[in-house]
Design a protein around this motif. Structure first.
Motif, PDB file in Angstrom:
ATOM      1  N   THR A  64       0.920  -1.261   0.027  1.00 15.66           N
ATOM      2  CA  THR A  64      -0.162   0.056  -0.029  1.00 15.66           C
ATOM      3  C   THR A  64       0.944   1.252   0.199  1.00 15.66           C
ATOM      4  O   THR A  64       2.170   1.255   0.554  1.00 15.66           O
ATOM      5  CB  THR A  64      -0.995  -0.175   1.029  1.00 15.66           C
ATOM      6  OG1 THR A  64      -0.255   0.125   2.620  1.00 15.66           O
ATOM      7  CG2 THR A  64      -1.822  -1.109   1.375  1.00 15.66           C
TER       8      THR A  64
ATOM      9  N   THR B  64      -5.833   3.254   3.028  1.00 18.46           N
ATOM     10  CA  THR B  64      -5.318   1.871   2.559  1.00 18.46           C
ATOM     11  C   THR B  64      -5.442   0.940   3.825  1.00 18.46           C
ATOM     12  O   THR B  64      -5.515   1.372   4.961  1.00 18.46           O
ATOM     13  CB  THR B  64      -3.460   2.150   2.471  1.00 18.46           C
ATOM     14  OG1 THR B  64      -3.162   2.481   3.442  1.00 18.46           O
ATOM     15  CG2 THR B  64      -3.554   3.085   1.334  1.00 18.46           C
ATOM     16  N   LEU B  65      -5.462  -0.348   3.438  1.00 19.06           N
ATOM     17  CA  LEU B  65      -5.405  -1.241   4.435  1.00 19.06           C
ATOM     18  C   LEU B  65      -4.572  -2.597   4.181  1.00 19.06           C
ATOM     19  O   LEU B  65      -4.719  -3.171   3.028  1.00 19.06           O
ATOM     20  CB  LEU B  65      -7.026  -1.673   4.773  1.00 19.06           C
ATOM     21  CG  LEU B  65      -7.320  -2.983   5.633  1.00 19.06           C
ATOM     22  CD1 LEU B  65      -6.988  -2.352   7.072  1.00 19.06           C
ATOM     23  CD2 LEU B  65      -8.792  -3.506   5.445  1.00 19.06           C
ATOM     24  N   SER B  66      -3.723  -2.840   5.079  1.00 19.46           N
ATOM     25  CA  SER B  66      -2.963  -4.077   4.888  1.00 19.46           C
ATOM     26  C   SER B  66      -3.154  -5.080   5.957  1.00 19.46           C
ATOM     27  O   SER B  66      -3.370  -4.716   7.068  1.00 19.46           O
ATOM     28  CB  SER B  66      -1.449  -3.743   4.895  1.00 19.46           C
ATOM     29  OG  SER B  66      -0.839  -2.736   3.926  1.00 19.46           O
ATOM     30  N   CYS B  67      -3.499  -6.414   5.609  1.00 18.16           N
ATOM     31  CA  CYS B  67      -3.833  -7.238   6.817  1.00 18.16           C
ATOM     32  C   CYS B  67      -2.711  -8.367   6.731  1.00 18.16           C
ATOM     33  O   CYS B  67      -3.223  -9.692   7.040  1.00 18.16           O
ATOM     34  CB  CYS B  67      -5.187  -7.799   6.299  1.00 18.16           C
ATOM     35  SG  CYS B  67      -6.521  -6.798   6.251  1.00 18.16           S
ATOM     36  N   GLY B  71      -2.983  -5.719  11.109  1.00 20.07           N
ATOM     37  CA  GLY B  71      -3.674  -4.835  10.503  1.00 20.07           C
ATOM     38  C   GLY B  71      -2.939  -3.384  10.390  1.00 20.07           C
ATOM     39  O   GLY B  71      -2.270  -3.350  11.561  1.00 20.07           O
ATOM     40  N   GLY B  73      -2.172   0.559   7.719  1.00 20.48           N
ATOM     41  CA  GLY B  73      -2.604   1.188   6.689  1.00 20.48           C
ATOM     42  C   GLY B  73      -3.320   2.663   7.184  1.00 20.48           C
ATOM     43  O   GLY B  73      -3.357   2.858   8.634  1.00 20.48           O
ATOM     44  N   HIS B  75      -6.471   3.271   7.212  1.00 18.59           N
ATOM     45  CA  HIS B  75      -7.638   3.112   7.640  1.00 18.59           C
ATOM     46  C   HIS B  75      -7.528   3.238   9.306  1.00 18.59           C
ATOM     47  O   HIS B  75      -6.739   2.968   9.799  1.00 18.59           O
ATOM     48  CB  HIS B  75      -7.977   1.696   7.498  1.00 18.59           C
ATOM     49  CG  HIS B  75      -9.416   1.200   7.804  1.00 18.59           C
ATOM     50  ND1 HIS B  75      -9.952   1.255   9.093  1.00 18.59           N
ATOM     51  CD2 HIS B  75     -10.391   0.798   6.820  1.00 18.59           C
ATOM     52  CE1 HIS B  75     -11.130   0.897   9.191  1.00 18.59           C
ATOM     53  NE2 HIS B  75     -11.393   0.543   7.698  1.00 18.59           N
ATOM     54  N   PRO B  78      -7.707  -0.350  11.427  1.00 19.40           N
ATOM     55  CA  PRO B  78      -7.200  -1.353  10.655  1.00 19.40           C
ATOM     56  C   PRO B  78      -7.305  -2.947  11.282  1.00 19.40           C
ATOM     57  O   PRO B  78      -7.787  -3.755  10.546  1.00 19.40           O
ATOM     58  CB  PRO B  78      -5.598  -1.143  10.144  1.00 19.40           C
ATOM     59  CG  PRO B  78      -5.359  -0.181  11.215  1.00 19.40           C
ATOM     60  CD  PRO B  78      -6.438   0.534  11.709  1.00 19.40           C
ATOM     61  N   ALA B  81     -11.012  -3.871  10.841  1.00 21.37           N
ATOM     62  CA  ALA B  81     -11.310  -4.112   9.537  1.00 21.37           C
ATOM     63  C   ALA B  81     -10.699  -5.373   9.007  1.00 21.37           C
ATOM     64  O   ALA B  81     -11.490  -6.246   8.524  1.00 21.37           O
ATOM     65  CB  ALA B  81     -10.911  -2.914   8.696  1.00 21.37           C
ATOM     66  N   CYS B  82      -9.428  -5.873   9.553  1.00 19.51           N
ATOM     67  CA  CYS B  82      -8.918  -6.986   8.917  1.00 19.51           C
ATOM     68  C   CYS B  82      -9.488  -8.237   9.402  1.00 19.51           C
ATOM     69  O   CYS B  82      -9.874  -9.083   9.002  1.00 19.51           O
ATOM     70  CB  CYS B  82      -7.323  -6.964   9.219  1.00 19.51           C
ATOM     71  SG  CYS B  82      -6.524  -5.763   8.120  1.00 19.51           S
TER      72      CYS B  82
END
Lengths: 146, 146
Positions: A64, B64-67, B71, B73, B75, B78, B81-82
């Motif tokens: 990202t 952006t969101l990385s999981c 988590g 980003g 967001h 995160p 959300a993840c």
């Protein structure tokens, strides 16, 4: 009389305008990243995959990148990547151009890079195929170096 | 008043999120997202825009969101959300479903949410239109709350 009425109406309009501005400012105090008016949002997913096209390539790496206002994300060098993209106004074709005089072998072992998301409020969906890994790392800079 | 409180809470969440991202970046400078063999990559851009469809909507917010693996980003939440996405195996239609018994007015003031990028190595491009803002905030959870 006509001018006085006009003046009063103008004065009232100015006061109302000022009140509206104040009310708006008070209603939204602490949201720098909601980007309503301050910044157009920039949030991207960049990928590198093995294959010739977006549809059939296997995604190997994905990061990202946020560029509002600085640089952040799981990209290993977000500040450099954002600086490079700003320098070309987010035109991804400018950062996947021909290598800078680097000699690469010509074998066909394609890699696909993609960029999806939003650049300064504008949707982005970009795909570029490199003939082989040497072409990818041939001097295009930081954006797809991850 | 409820909206103002919500806005302040969101602002605080965004600040905390930014701090967490900074702390994480400082703690792990050496490319945690390369993860070639360990994890299939997950990197997403989520947007909320005003309009009825992806093509014509104006992007208002993008995160952006990385999981992988936790988590991260831009967001605001995160980890939640993840967790929510993992619980539905990345099926975004499961997190934009009908509100949990919430009553919304029926006016047509559409919002579009999108998700693009990669979920555990698989490309994602998802679009969903909500009839109005109430429908969007009707209890679908953390993924599109930013």
């Amino acid at each position: 009389m006509r001018y006085i009425t006009g003046g009063i109406a103008l004065g009232a309009a100015l006061v109302l305008g000022a009140l509206a501005t104040t009310a708006q400012a008070a209603a939204a105090p602490a949201q720098p990243a909601r980007t309503g008016g301050l910044y157009a949002p920039t949030a991207l997913v960049l990928t590198v995959g093995q294959g010739a096209g977006r549809a059939d390539a296997t995604v190997q790496r994905a990061v990202t990148l946020s560029c509002t206002p600085g640089g952040a994300g799981s990209h290993p060098n977000p500040k450099a990547a954002c600086a490079q993209l700003r320098a070309v106004s987010g035109e991804f074709s400018e950062v996947t151009g021909a290598p800078d005089g680097r000699l690469c072998t010509k074998e066909w072992n394609p890699l696909v890079v993609t960029a999806d998301g939003v650049w300064q409020g504008r949707r982005v969906s970009y795909t570029h195929t490199f003939a082989n890994p040497c072409e990818l790392t041939g001097g295009q800079g930081a954006v797809f170096e991850f």
